[in-house]
Scaffold this active site. Sequence first.
Site, PDB file in Angstrom:
ATOM      1  CG  MET A  30      29.486  58.665 -20.679  1.00  0.00           C
ATOM      2  SD  MET A  30      31.138  58.256 -21.234  1.00  0.00           S
ATOM      3  CE  MET A  30      30.790  57.010 -22.439  1.00  0.00           C
ATOM      4  CE1 TYR A  32      22.963  61.377 -30.686  1.00  0.00           C
ATOM      5  CE2 TYR A  32      22.430  59.055 -30.580  1.00  0.00           C
ATOM      6  CZ  TYR A  32      22.435  60.240 -31.268  1.00  0.00           C
ATOM      7  OH  TYR A  32      21.902  60.305 -32.525  1.00  0.00           O
ATOM      8  N   GLY A  36      16.957  53.212 -22.675  1.00  0.00           N
ATOM      9  CA  GLY A  36      17.661  52.585 -21.552  1.00  0.00           C
ATOM     10  C   GLY A  36      17.891  53.613 -20.444  1.00  0.00           C
ATOM     11  CG  HIS A  37      20.530  56.852 -21.006  1.00  0.00           C
ATOM     12  ND1 HIS A  37      20.822  56.816 -22.338  1.00  0.00           N
ATOM     13  CD2 HIS A  37      21.699  56.601 -20.364  1.00  0.00           C
ATOM     14  CE1 HIS A  37      22.107  56.572 -22.512  1.00  0.00           C
ATOM     15  NE2 HIS A  37      22.668  56.423 -21.328  1.00  0.00           N
ATOM     16  CD  GLN A 148      21.188  42.500 -16.308  1.00  0.00           C
ATOM     17  OE1 GLN A 148      20.086  42.538 -15.776  1.00  0.00           O
ATOM     18  NE2 GLN A 148      21.550  41.537 -17.134  1.00  0.00           N
ATOM     19  CD  GLN A 153      29.542  51.850 -16.152  1.00  0.00           C
ATOM     20  OE1 GLN A 153      30.437  52.355 -16.804  1.00  0.00           O
ATOM     21  NE2 GLN A 153      28.265  52.161 -16.355  1.00  0.00           N
ATOM     22  CG  MET A 184      17.537  50.276 -26.429  1.00  0.00           C
ATOM     23  SD  MET A 184      16.351  51.594 -26.215  1.00  0.00           S
ATOM     24  CE  MET A 184      14.956  50.845 -27.038  1.00  0.00           C
ATOM     25  CB  SER A 186      25.050  56.183 -26.856  1.00  0.00           C
ATOM     26  OG  SER A 186      24.335  56.411 -25.666  1.00  0.00           O
TER      27      SER A 186
END
Length: 288
Positions: A30, A32, A36-37, A148, A153, A184, A186
Site C-alpha cells: 500500500m 509508503y 520491510g518492503h 510475516q 494476512q 517496521m 508504514s
Amino acid sequence: MEIITTAADLRYAIARERINGKRVGLVPTMGYLHDGHAALIEASRLECDLTVVSIFVNPTQFGPTEDLSIYPRDFLRDEKLCRGAGVDVLFAPDTEEVYPAQFQTFVEPGDLASPLCGAFRPGHFRGVATVVSKLFNMVQPDVAFFGQKDFQQCAVVRRMAIDLNLPIKIVTVPTIREPDGLAMSSRNRYLSDEERRRALAISAGLFAAEAEFRSGERNVEKLVAIAKRQLETVDRLQYLELVDSDTLKSAESPLIRPAALCAAAYIGATRLIDNVTFALPTQQDKRL
Ligand code: PAF
C-alpha cells in the site's frame, strides 16, 4: 523500471516478458515503503526474473472509522526506493482501475479471518482477499511475497491461493525490525517521539516470551503472561494471543505444534501489530 497504471498495459508488459520464459514475482503493497518492503523486493529478485511491486491503498480493507483518508502516501519516495531496489515494474493503479463502477464481487475468506485482527476489524480480510486476488489476476505472478508482520494476512492469502486453485507460490518473509526491535510499519510514522519509545513494549513483550520459549517453557498461559507484563505500558492492548500457526485457533498447553504469539495494541491513536513464531517440529517433520 516501468511505471504502469492500467491493468491492460500491465498485462501487455508482463506477457511480453513471460514469452521469454521469465518467472514473475509480485510484491503487493500500500506504498509508503520501508526496509520491510525492501526485504520483500529482495526476496523476489532472488527467486524471480521480473519483480512487480504494486502500490494501491485499498479502500475495501479499511473500516469506516479507520485511517484510509490519512494513510501515508509519498509516490515519489516510493518510486525512488523501487528504482534503487531493482524493481522492474511499478504498478500503481487508481481506485477506479481496481474497483470499476458498480463493483460488487468480493472474495470471502473463511474461519482464518475471524480471530485476532479479524475480530476487531470486521470485513478487513474480505477486502484484503479481494484486492490480493484482483492483483493476482492482473499480474499473474508465479510467486507473491508477504511480510510475516501481517501473520494472519499471510495465513488468509495462503489459504485463498489453495482454495481458489491459484497457481501462485506464496512466500512469507520474516519481519524486518528497527535496531531497537520495533517492527517496521508504514504506520510507525504516526508515532510521536514519546509514543515511538513506548511502542517498544510490544516487541519487548513478544521477545521476552520468545526467550522463555527458547529456554524450554511450553505452557501457553505462562508464555502469554510473560509478554503481557511488558505490554502493560501500551495505551490499549487489543489482543495478545498464542495461536496455532496453521489454524489460528488458541494454542493448547503444552505447546507441541508450531505457534505464533500475536499482538495488536494502541499507542496513542496508532494501532500496531506484531508477532513472534515458536517453531516446533510437526509429526511430519519427526517422520523425516
Ligand atoms: O499488507 C498490505 O500492505 C496490504 O494488506 C496488501 C497485501 C497490499 C493488500 O492491500
